[in-house]
Scaffold this active site. Structure first.
Site, PDB file in Angstrom:
ATOM      1  N   ARG A   1     -10.978  -0.705  -3.681  1.00  0.00           N
ATOM      2  CA  ARG A   1     -10.187   0.069  -2.722  1.00  0.00           C
ATOM      3  C   ARG A   1     -10.198   1.553  -3.076  1.00  0.00           C
ATOM      4  O   ARG A   1     -10.322   2.406  -2.186  1.00  0.00           O
ATOM      5  CB  ARG A   1      -8.743  -0.447  -2.698  1.00  0.00           C
ATOM      6  CG  ARG A   1      -7.821   0.407  -1.826  1.00  0.00           C
ATOM      7  CD  ARG A   1      -6.416  -0.139  -1.767  1.00  0.00           C
ATOM      8  NE  ARG A   1      -5.577   0.700  -0.921  1.00  0.00           N
ATOM      9  CZ  ARG A   1      -4.348   0.376  -0.525  1.00  0.00           C
ATOM     10  NH1 ARG A   1      -3.819  -0.768  -0.901  1.00  0.00           N
ATOM     11  NH2 ARG A   1      -3.652   1.184   0.247  1.00  0.00           N
TER      12      ARG A   1
ATOM     13  N   TYR B   1      -0.138   3.947  11.841  1.00  0.00           N
ATOM     14  CA  TYR B   1      -1.570   4.086  11.548  1.00  0.00           C
ATOM     15  C   TYR B   1      -2.283   4.991  12.546  1.00  0.00           C
ATOM     16  O   TYR B   1      -3.368   5.501  12.258  1.00  0.00           O
ATOM     17  CB  TYR B   1      -2.252   2.716  11.530  1.00  0.00           C
ATOM     18  CG  TYR B   1      -2.120   2.010  10.212  1.00  0.00           C
ATOM     19  CD1 TYR B   1      -3.057   2.188   9.200  1.00  0.00           C
ATOM     20  CD2 TYR B   1      -1.038   1.178   9.961  1.00  0.00           C
ATOM     21  CE1 TYR B   1      -2.932   1.544   7.976  1.00  0.00           C
ATOM     22  CE2 TYR B   1      -0.900   0.531   8.740  1.00  0.00           C
ATOM     23  CZ  TYR B   1      -1.841   0.720   7.754  1.00  0.00           C
ATOM     24  OH  TYR B   1      -1.713   0.095   6.539  1.00  0.00           O
TER      25      TYR B   1
ATOM     26  N   HIS C   1      -3.743  -2.249  13.426  1.00  0.00           N
ATOM     27  CA  HIS C   1      -3.691  -0.864  12.945  1.00  0.00           C
ATOM     28  C   HIS C   1      -4.190   0.130  13.991  1.00  0.00           C
ATOM     29  O   HIS C   1      -4.616   1.244  13.655  1.00  0.00           O
ATOM     30  CB  HIS C   1      -4.458  -0.707  11.625  1.00  0.00           C
ATOM     31  CG  HIS C   1      -3.778  -1.407  10.490  1.00  0.00           C
ATOM     32  ND1 HIS C   1      -4.260  -1.363   9.195  1.00  0.00           N
ATOM     33  CD2 HIS C   1      -2.663  -2.182  10.434  1.00  0.00           C
ATOM     34  CE1 HIS C   1      -3.469  -2.069   8.409  1.00  0.00           C
ATOM     35  NE2 HIS C   1      -2.495  -2.577   9.142  1.00  0.00           N
TER      36      HIS C   1
END
Length: 426
Positions: A93, A247, A196
């Site tokens: 990540r 988002y 999102h």
């Protein structure tokens, strides 16, 4: 044999105590026969799994709870499979977040090219799980909250026969905060979008739609702790004609967001690595028998409420309304039936049935959704095939990437650093 078998795949996640807490709260409506905690990380599985076992014992839950690294053994006879995997773990990540910044691109876990590479790593592994479910527990429901949840759902629901729902805590948190801010505890919502990439377009209470008042107030919903927030201006919300999820800041304030992310002292992934170590140390305390409060800082607020209430609604055929990722099937006229969308659905024993949205009239939302859905479909194809040209088609239609040369250069570097998790591109 009576009772439910639940398999949690990726159970070494520090989020797992959230799920166990949700099962404990619903012990009267969810008769548990067996909980299987499966993970390939034996170290984390042992720490998290033993806390889960202590929690169950403390609350008098008399069911078998076993830990395993064997996927097939976890799946056999399961009624529900909860997937929360992270291929490459948090170090991957961090690469998704940091490498794009060198190319002037936003680095983020689910959006833009960072989210694209998370999809390339995750989709093949989730499909492996789904294929094994077809053999070992074909009647089970797969409830996935591995990110990017919408793209994962698009892959599973168009390439397997598994009953699957994608789940995210963003809709729940949005609606909860708007109920509180408007003092409308019984409000119902029209929720439209992709995972999102979503908006609330109606807020009804006692026959009145409060969306106009909310738009005039420039009302923001509560943001997510894992996003560096700036907030939407009243004029933006009025222009959009709906209340965006947090988002959407990555799309509506792209340049400002890039500046904010690139100037941060550490990425969200780096913060999560530190938080995870702290949580794992806490979990090892044999005197700990409850989910610690510190878990709230990890960013998974209300995951247990979302996930286990969904299991409850299916098992007990409740006919409740939940926001999930599922096939459109006529819900939104401007989307294809086999497009996965994130909308309100009625949940019961047969799974989820999307609530058709009649006379939807917001061209902006339609245009953004259809563009990003094209990106998601290309991404699924690339993740399965390992086709570099298909990967580039995905990035060239993604609003956070666009530029071919920049996309290509960043793609090549990220493909190299993630090579161990991208065998389809070799």
């Amino acid at each position: 044999m009576g009772g439910i078998k639940i398999a949690i795949i990726g159970a070494g996640s520090t989020y797992t105590p959230e799920l166990i807490e949700g099962m404990i709260k619903r012990k009267d409506s969810l008769p548990l026969r067996e909980i299987v905690l499966m993970d390939i990380d034996q170290h984390k599985l042992g720490i998290v799994g033993h806390l889960a076992q202590r929690m169950l014992v403390t609350h008098g839950i008399e069911c078998e709870c076993r830990l395993t690294e064997d996927l097939d053994g976890a799946l056999v006879g399961a009624d529900f499979v909860l997937a929360q995997i992270r291929v490459g773990k948090l170090p991957a990540r961090v690469l998704d977040e940091t490498i794009p910044l060198k190319y002037g691109l936003i680095g983020q876990e689910t959006c833009g090219i960072g989210g694209f590479f998370k999809a390339l790593r995750t989709v093949p592994e989730i499909l492996k799980i789904a294929k094994r479910m077809e053999e070992l527990c074909p009647d089970a429901f797969l409830i996935n909250f591995s990110n990017p949840a919408g793209i994962v759902a698009q892959a599973v629901l168009t390439h397997t026969n598994i009953k699957m729902l994608g789940l995210c805590n963003v809709p729940f948190n949005m609606m909860k905060s708007l109920k509180e801010r408007l003092n409308l505890e019984e409000a119902t919502f029209e929720y439209v979008g992709l995972n999102h990439l979503s908006w609330i377009t109606s807020i009804k209470n006692n026959g009145h739609d409060y969306i106009k008042e909310a738009l005039e107030m420039g009302l923001n919903s509560e943001g997510m702790k894992n996003i560096p927030l700036q907030g939407f201006t009243a004029d933006l919300i009025h222009t959009v004609g709906a209340i965006p999820s947090s988002y959407m800041e990555y799309y509506y304030y792209k340049d400002k967001k890039f500046k904010l992310v690139s100037e941060a002292e550490e990425t969200r992934g780096q913060k999560c690595m530190r938080l995870e170590e702290e949580l794992l140390e806490l979990y090892q305390n044999e005197e700990l028998h409850e989910k610690p409060e510190q878990l709230a800082s990890r960013g998974g607020a209300n995951y247990s409420e979302c996930a286990i209430s969904l299991v409850d609604a299916i098992y007990n055929d409740r006919g409740e309304v939940h926001v999930v990722n599922l096939l459109n099937n006529g819900c939104l006229d401007f989307m294809a039936d086999d497009d996965v969308v994130e909308v309100c659905a009625i949940i019961g024993r047969d799974g989820a049935k999307p609530i058709k949205i009649e006379n939807f009239n917001n061209p902006h939302i339609e245009e953004v959704m259809t563009q990003v859905k094209a990106y998601e479909r290309h991404t699924v194809n690339a993740a399965i095939s390992g086709d570099t040209e298909e990967a580039m088609r995905a990035l060239m239609v993604n609003p956070l990437v666009w530029d071919y040369q920049v996309a290509k250069s960043c793609f090549e570097e990220m493909k190299e650093v993630h090579a161990a998790y991208l065998p389809q591109f070799r």
